[in-house]
Design a protein around this motif. Structure first.
Motif, PDB file in Angstrom:
ATOM      1  N   GLN A  94       0.833  -1.203   0.000  1.00 28.90           N
ATOM      2  CA  GLN A  94       0.000   0.000   0.000  1.00 28.90           C
ATOM      3  C   GLN A  94       0.870   1.258   0.000  1.00 28.90           C
ATOM      4  OE1 GLN A  94      -0.272  -2.541   2.084  1.00 28.90           O
ATOM      5  NE2 GLN A  94      -2.363  -3.352   1.994  1.00 28.90           N
ATOM      6  N   GLY A  95       1.894   1.257   0.858  1.00 36.35           N
ATOM      7  CA  GLY A  95       2.800   2.398   0.881  1.00 36.35           C
ATOM      8  C   GLY A  95       3.559   2.542  -0.414  1.00 36.35           C
ATOM      9  N   PHE A  96       3.916   1.409  -1.033  1.00 39.75           N
ATOM     10  CA  PHE A  96       4.632   1.452  -2.299  1.00 39.75           C
ATOM     11  C   PHE A  96       3.788   2.100  -3.388  1.00 39.75           C
ATOM     12  CE2 PHE A  96       5.674  -0.543  -6.389  1.00 39.75           C
ATOM     13  CZ  PHE A  96       7.007  -0.188  -6.502  1.00 39.75           C
ATOM     14  N   HIS A  97       2.522   1.708  -3.492  1.00 37.17           N
ATOM     15  CA  HIS A  97       1.643   2.288  -4.505  1.00 37.17           C
ATOM     16  C   HIS A  97       1.455   3.788  -4.269  1.00 37.17           C
ATOM     17  CE1 HIS A  97       0.408  -1.057  -6.984  1.00 37.17           C
ATOM     18  NE2 HIS A  97       0.216  -1.809  -5.905  1.00 37.17           N
ATOM     19  N   ALA A  98       1.348   4.178  -3.002  1.00 40.51           N
ATOM     20  CA  ALA A  98       1.171   5.603  -2.709  1.00 40.51           C
ATOM     21  C   ALA A  98       2.390   6.408  -3.132  1.00 40.51           C
ATOM     22  CB  ALA A  98       0.897   5.793  -1.217  1.00 40.51           C
ATOM     23  N   VAL A  99       3.578   5.899  -2.816  1.00 37.80           N
ATOM     24  CA  VAL A  99       4.801   6.618  -3.163  1.00 37.80           C
ATOM     25  C   VAL A  99       5.025   6.618  -4.673  1.00 37.80           C
ATOM     26  CG1 VAL A  99       7.306   6.626  -2.900  1.00 37.80           C
ATOM     27  CG2 VAL A  99       5.861   6.175  -0.928  1.00 37.80           C
ATOM     28  N   MET A 100       4.742   5.497  -5.326  1.00 39.89           N
ATOM     29  CA  MET A 100       4.921   5.425  -6.774  1.00 39.89           C
ATOM     30  C   MET A 100       3.974   6.385  -7.483  1.00 39.89           C
ATOM     31  SD  MET A 100       7.366   3.353  -7.489  1.00 39.89           S
ATOM     32  CE  MET A 100       7.239   2.597  -9.090  1.00 39.89           C
ATOM     33  N   ASN A 101       2.740   6.486  -6.998  1.00 44.23           N
ATOM     34  CA  ASN A 101       1.807   7.450  -7.587  1.00 44.23           C
ATOM     35  C   ASN A 101       2.280   8.879  -7.364  1.00 44.23           C
ATOM     36  OD1 ASN A 101       0.055   5.486  -8.541  1.00 44.23           O
ATOM     37  ND2 ASN A 101      -1.171   5.465  -6.674  1.00 44.23           N
ATOM     38  N   LEU A 102       2.920   9.112  -6.226  1.00 43.88           N
ATOM     39  CA  LEU A 102       3.433  10.442  -5.931  1.00 43.88           C
ATOM     40  C   LEU A 102       4.583  10.817  -6.855  1.00 43.88           C
ATOM     41  CD1 LEU A 102       3.497  12.948  -4.047  1.00 43.88           C
ATOM     42  CD2 LEU A 102       5.070  11.655  -2.579  1.00 43.88           C
ATOM     43  N   PHE A 103       5.410   9.840  -7.243  1.00 41.89           N
ATOM     44  CA  PHE A 103       6.571  10.111  -8.071  1.00 41.89           C
ATOM     45  C   PHE A 103       6.287   9.928  -9.555  1.00 41.89           C
ATOM     46  CE2 PHE A 103       8.951   9.844  -4.155  1.00 41.89           C
ATOM     47  CZ  PHE A 103      10.057  10.648  -4.382  1.00 41.89           C
TER      48      PHE A 103
END
Length: 258
Positions: A168-177
């Motif tokens: 979940q954290g990975f998807h959030a950070v990837m969407n942010l970048f």
């Protein structure tokens, strides 16, 4: 052999895992194609580029951006396996083996990059359907661009996934970048029509050089769409890919997987 055997093993494992998982295959390839068709069809009549050749449709312009989006989606799905491998204990087994961290990084990044390249190549075959009349050299340039773009984006995804513990954290950070990087790359609108401050961001964005190189390869003569020469775009992508590989090695060497 002690170096290249683990590289090949991890590279092959990424390909086998990806193509055995039909949901990942469909999820990485189908949404960008749907975006290309729906957005391209919806904006086709209202899209105008100052100085562009007459008759160029938004489907043709958006084709290069869709190729990069496919690579981006694939890098997200592929590098998330790092978190899964850590959770299942496979990554810890690899780390305690007498294998250099560089070999681990190359195996994972090159495996995911190969998947992204092959996914992009699948969509590139549809270029004639979109009305793109590229030459053989144009297709060769597009393939080289996809390869460098895949390595760069996958290296960025690897660097982020290595530090995170949840999908979940990975998807959030990837969407942010990654999503903003793609949106501000000239994929949706050319730098010629962007405000000055936004044009500066587009020119500083490494993903912009992937989009520009693909446009130069697949849309010959559309000089107003481009931010640099093909050689300049490839040089920028090469620097981006090398920097992401170095960053991945540094992060993998500095912090063990839990």
């Amino acid at each position: 052999m002690s170096f290249w055997l683990p590289v090949y093993t991890l590279w092959n494992r990424e390909l086998v895992r990806f193509y055995r998982d039909r949901s990942r295959l469909i999820g990485a390839l189908t949404p960008p194609i749907v975006f290309w068709f729906l957005i391209g069809s919806g904006l086709g009549e209202s899209f105008r580029v100052p100085g562009a050749q007459e008759g160029m449709s938004f489907l043709q312009y958006f084709f290069a951006g869709t190729l990069v989006l496919i690579v981006l989606f694939t890098s997200i799905f592929a590098t998330i396996s790092i978190i899964e491998d850590r959770r299942e204990g496979f990554l810890q087994s690899v780390l305690v083996a007498p294998t250099p961290r560089l070999a681990i990084v190359l195996g994972k990044v090159l495996g995911a990059s190969t998947v992204g390249f092959l996914q992009g190549l699948t969509f590139l075959i549809l270029a004639p359907v979109a009305g793109l009349e590229a030459t053989a050299w144009g297709y060769a340039g597009a393939m080289a661009t996809l390869a460098l773009c895949s390595v760069g984006l996958t290296g960025l995804g690897f660097s982020l996934a290595w530090k995170l513990d949840s999908t979940q954290g990975f998807h959030a950070v990837m969407n942010l970048f990654l999503i903003p990087m793609w949106m501000l790359s000239g994929a949706l609108f050319p730098v010629a029509t962007a405000p000055h401050w936004l044009g500066v961001i587009i020119r500083l964005n490494p993903v912009s050089y992937a989009v520009a190189a693909l446009q130069r390869s697949l849309l010959p003569g559309q000089e107003t769409l481009l931010i640099a020469s093909f050689g300049g775009c490839m040089g920028g992508l090469a620097v981006f890919a090398a920097a992401m590989l170095v960053l991945s090695v540094v992060i993998a060497s500095a912090r063990d997987a839990r």
